[in-house]
Design a protein around this motif. Structure first.
Motif, PDB file in Angstrom:
ATOM      1  N   SER A  32     -21.107   7.561 -16.750  1.00  0.00           N
ATOM      2  CA  SER A  32     -20.398   9.072 -16.693  1.00  0.00           C
ATOM      3  C   SER A  32     -19.090   9.066 -15.988  1.00  0.00           C
ATOM      4  O   SER A  32     -18.336  10.020 -16.287  1.00  0.00           O
ATOM      5  CB  SER A  32     -21.583  10.083 -16.251  1.00  0.00           C
ATOM      6  OG  SER A  32     -21.875   9.843 -14.816  1.00  0.00           O
ATOM      7  N   GLU A  33     -18.876   8.505 -15.036  1.00  0.00           N
ATOM      8  CA  GLU A  33     -17.964   8.377 -13.988  1.00  0.00           C
ATOM      9  C   GLU A  33     -17.273   7.005 -13.450  1.00  0.00           C
ATOM     10  O   GLU A  33     -18.274   6.345 -13.439  1.00  0.00           O
ATOM     11  CB  GLU A  33     -18.121   9.481 -12.827  1.00  0.00           C
ATOM     12  CG  GLU A  33     -18.291  10.831 -13.240  1.00  0.00           C
ATOM     13  CD  GLU A  33     -18.383  11.969 -11.905  1.00  0.00           C
ATOM     14  OE1 GLU A  33     -17.524  11.935 -10.936  1.00  0.00           O
ATOM     15  OE2 GLU A  33     -19.787  11.908 -11.793  1.00  0.00           O
ATOM     16  N   ALA A  34     -15.989   7.193 -13.010  1.00  0.00           N
ATOM     17  CA  ALA A  34     -15.828   5.906 -12.352  1.00  0.00           C
ATOM     18  C   ALA A  34     -14.456   6.078 -11.570  1.00  0.00           C
ATOM     19  O   ALA A  34     -13.869   7.178 -11.891  1.00  0.00           O
ATOM     20  CB  ALA A  34     -15.364   4.801 -13.493  1.00  0.00           C
ATOM     21  N   GLY A  35     -14.100   5.394 -10.363  1.00  0.00           N
ATOM     22  CA  GLY A  35     -13.204   5.792  -9.774  1.00  0.00           C
ATOM     23  C   GLY A  35     -12.906   4.802  -8.631  1.00  0.00           C
ATOM     24  O   GLY A  35     -13.666   3.738  -8.378  1.00  0.00           O
ATOM     25  N   VAL A  36     -11.763   4.800  -7.900  1.00  0.00           N
ATOM     26  CA  VAL A  36     -11.640   4.082  -6.585  1.00  0.00           C
ATOM     27  C   VAL A  36     -11.375   5.041  -5.300  1.00  0.00           C
ATOM     28  O   VAL A  36     -10.828   6.035  -5.286  1.00  0.00           O
ATOM     29  CB  VAL A  36     -10.235   3.255  -6.718  1.00  0.00           C
ATOM     30  CG1 VAL A  36      -9.872   2.422  -5.746  1.00  0.00           C
ATOM     31  CG2 VAL A  36     -10.347   2.384  -8.142  1.00  0.00           C
ATOM     32  N   ASP A  37     -12.191   4.690  -4.371  1.00  0.00           N
ATOM     33  CA  ASP A  37     -11.972   5.306  -3.044  1.00  0.00           C
ATOM     34  C   ASP A  37     -10.836   4.909  -2.295  1.00  0.00           C
ATOM     35  O   ASP A  37     -10.946   4.294  -1.227  1.00  0.00           O
ATOM     36  CB  ASP A  37     -13.173   5.180  -2.253  1.00  0.00           C
ATOM     37  CG  ASP A  37     -14.605   6.212  -2.852  1.00  0.00           C
ATOM     38  OD1 ASP A  37     -14.183   7.178  -3.575  1.00  0.00           O
ATOM     39  OD2 ASP A  37     -15.763   5.756  -2.832  1.00  0.00           O
ATOM     40  N   ALA A  38      -9.614   5.085  -2.544  1.00  0.00           N
ATOM     41  CA  ALA A  38      -8.402   4.867  -2.241  1.00  0.00           C
ATOM     42  C   ALA A  38      -8.289   5.026  -0.773  1.00  0.00           C
ATOM     43  O   ALA A  38      -7.536   4.333   0.074  1.00  0.00           O
ATOM     44  CB  ALA A  38      -7.292   4.911  -2.872  1.00  0.00           C
ATOM     45  N   TRP A  39      -8.869   6.104  -0.228  1.00  0.00           N
ATOM     46  CA  TRP A  39      -8.582   6.564   1.128  1.00  0.00           C
ATOM     47  C   TRP A  39      -8.868   5.622   2.027  1.00  0.00           C
ATOM     48  O   TRP A  39      -8.442   5.529   3.120  1.00  0.00           O
ATOM     49  CB  TRP A  39      -9.282   7.740   1.235  1.00  0.00           C
ATOM     50  CG  TRP A  39     -10.866   7.938   1.198  1.00  0.00           C
ATOM     51  CD1 TRP A  39     -11.734   8.060   0.183  1.00  0.00           C
ATOM     52  CD2 TRP A  39     -11.764   7.735   2.330  1.00  0.00           C
ATOM     53  NE1 TRP A  39     -12.795   7.910   0.589  1.00  0.00           N
ATOM     54  CE2 TRP A  39     -13.061   7.662   1.875  1.00  0.00           C
ATOM     55  CE3 TRP A  39     -11.520   7.136   3.707  1.00  0.00           C
ATOM     56  CZ2 TRP A  39     -14.064   7.362   2.748  1.00  0.00           C
ATOM     57  CZ3 TRP A  39     -12.782   6.828   4.314  1.00  0.00           C
ATOM     58  CH2 TRP A  39     -13.942   6.986   3.813  1.00  0.00           C
ATOM     59  N   TRP A  89       0.865  -1.342  -0.085  1.00  0.00           N
ATOM     60  CA  TRP A  89      -0.078  -0.193   0.135  1.00  0.00           C
ATOM     61  C   TRP A  89       0.973   1.200  -0.107  1.00  0.00           C
ATOM     62  O   TRP A  89       0.510   2.099  -0.792  1.00  0.00           O
ATOM     63  CB  TRP A  89      -0.960  -0.143   1.514  1.00  0.00           C
ATOM     64  CG  TRP A  89      -1.618   1.180   1.577  1.00  0.00           C
ATOM     65  CD1 TRP A  89      -1.356   2.174   2.579  1.00  0.00           C
ATOM     66  CD2 TRP A  89      -2.466   1.923   0.551  1.00  0.00           C
ATOM     67  NE1 TRP A  89      -2.021   3.417   2.388  1.00  0.00           N
ATOM     68  CE2 TRP A  89      -2.775   3.194   1.119  1.00  0.00           C
ATOM     69  CE3 TRP A  89      -3.197   1.753  -0.619  1.00  0.00           C
ATOM     70  CZ2 TRP A  89      -3.599   4.227   0.657  1.00  0.00           C
ATOM     71  CZ3 TRP A  89      -4.061   2.788  -1.283  1.00  0.00           C
ATOM     72  CH2 TRP A  89      -4.304   3.871  -0.636  1.00  0.00           C
ATOM     73  N   GLN A  90       1.885   1.145   0.657  1.00  0.00           N
ATOM     74  CA  GLN A  90       2.601   2.356   0.831  1.00  0.00           C
ATOM     75  C   GLN A  90       3.416   2.633  -0.358  1.00  0.00           C
ATOM     76  O   GLN A  90       3.772   4.077  -0.761  1.00  0.00           O
ATOM     77  CB  GLN A  90       3.585   2.169   2.308  1.00  0.00           C
ATOM     78  CG  GLN A  90       2.843   2.212   3.451  1.00  0.00           C
ATOM     79  CD  GLN A  90       2.404   0.887   3.885  1.00  0.00           C
ATOM     80  OE1 GLN A  90       2.337  -0.117   3.129  1.00  0.00           O
ATOM     81  NE2 GLN A  90       2.093   0.895   5.100  1.00  0.00           N
TER      82      GLN A  90
END
Length: 264
Positions: free
Chosen positions: A234-241, A212-213
């Motif tokens: 319309s959109e896509a992503g990853v909530d990496a937080w 991860w780091q």
């Protein structure tokens, strides 16, 4: 269609990660969520806690292993299928399907398949074949369909930080990748790759060697859309937080947005 944010999240133990899950739900407010790897029997599913933050749920649990669930914000999912066809002797909880907010959602947790070769890899490929056969009918539907989950497949070398370290892993085997490509060839849209054809996007970082780091990740969580759904993408992503929270899952929530009007 409503404007919808749809997410998939391998929670890696819903009781252990419940605080993380609730924080994410309250912060990001996804409309539909597919969860995998609950690692909890049906009686231990936290329905009351999820309801307290505005989510109805259906689930297909299994003690210690597997398990899938579908959550709906301010609604109750209407279950349409539990388990894939042809699995009368399959005791694993890996597929759940429901109508939610005008979309048919299939939540899946495809077998890992390690170690390979061996019976676990054979089971992975057999399960994949059942999914491919069943998905053909969903793909052809005039109704929007989303197949979301942990596919345990790295589609290409562009979906992993360094394929050399994983050459023997079931997630990268030619047979696994060929099955995933056969799904796409039916006419499904890999939503993240469709919107970001050239970007390195990861959804999973294992717990070892500071992956991860170092952002040493893999993309194995996918949301596939049939043509009736992809027209609204319309959109896509990853909530990496979420992966950076205390005691996290090794996955991060992966999401798409379907607009209220067709985009194409």
């Amino acid at each position: 269609m409503k404007n919808l944010r749809i997410a998939t999240f391998n929670i890696n133990g819903i009781r252990a990660r419940l605080p993380n899950l609730l924080e994410w739900l309250e912060r990001e407010k996804p409309d539909i969520v597919c969860l995998q790897e609950l690692k909890a029997a049906d009686k231990d599913f936290p329905a009351a806690e999820l309801e307290s933050v505005g989510y109805g749920a259906i689930w297909h649990g299994q003690a210690s292993w597997n398990g899938v669930a579908i959550l709906a914000r301010d609604a109750q999912p209407l279950e349409s299928r539990r388990g894939l066809p042809g699995g009368d002797d399959d005791s694993h909880s890996r597929y759940l399907e429901a109508a939610v907010h005008g979309v048919l959602v299939g939540c899946l947790y495809l077998p890992n398949g390690n170690p390979q070769p061996g019976p676990k890899f054979d089971y992975k490929l057999a399960w994949f074949e059942r999914l491919i056969e069943y998905a053909q009918g969903l793909q052809a539907s005039d109704h929007p369909v989303v197949l979301a989950g942990d596919y345990n497949v790295v589609p290409t070398d562009d979906d992993i930080y360094n394929p050399r370290s994983w050459l023997k892993d079931a997630l990268l085997q030619p047979e696994s990748r060929a099955c995933y490509q056969r799904l796409l060839d039916q006419g499904w849209t890999d939503s993240l790759r469709h919107l970001y054809p050239d970007e390195r996007i990861y959804t999973f970082w294992d717990y070892f060697r500071q992956h991860w780091q170092k952002n040493s990740g893999l993309r194995i969580d996918h949301l596939l859309l049939n043509p009736a759904a992809s027209a609204y993408l319309s959109e896509a992503g990853v909530d990496a937080w979420v992966r950076n929270q205390p005691h996290p899952s090794d996955h991060a929530p992966t999401w798409i947005r379907l607009a209220s009007r067709k985009r194409r």
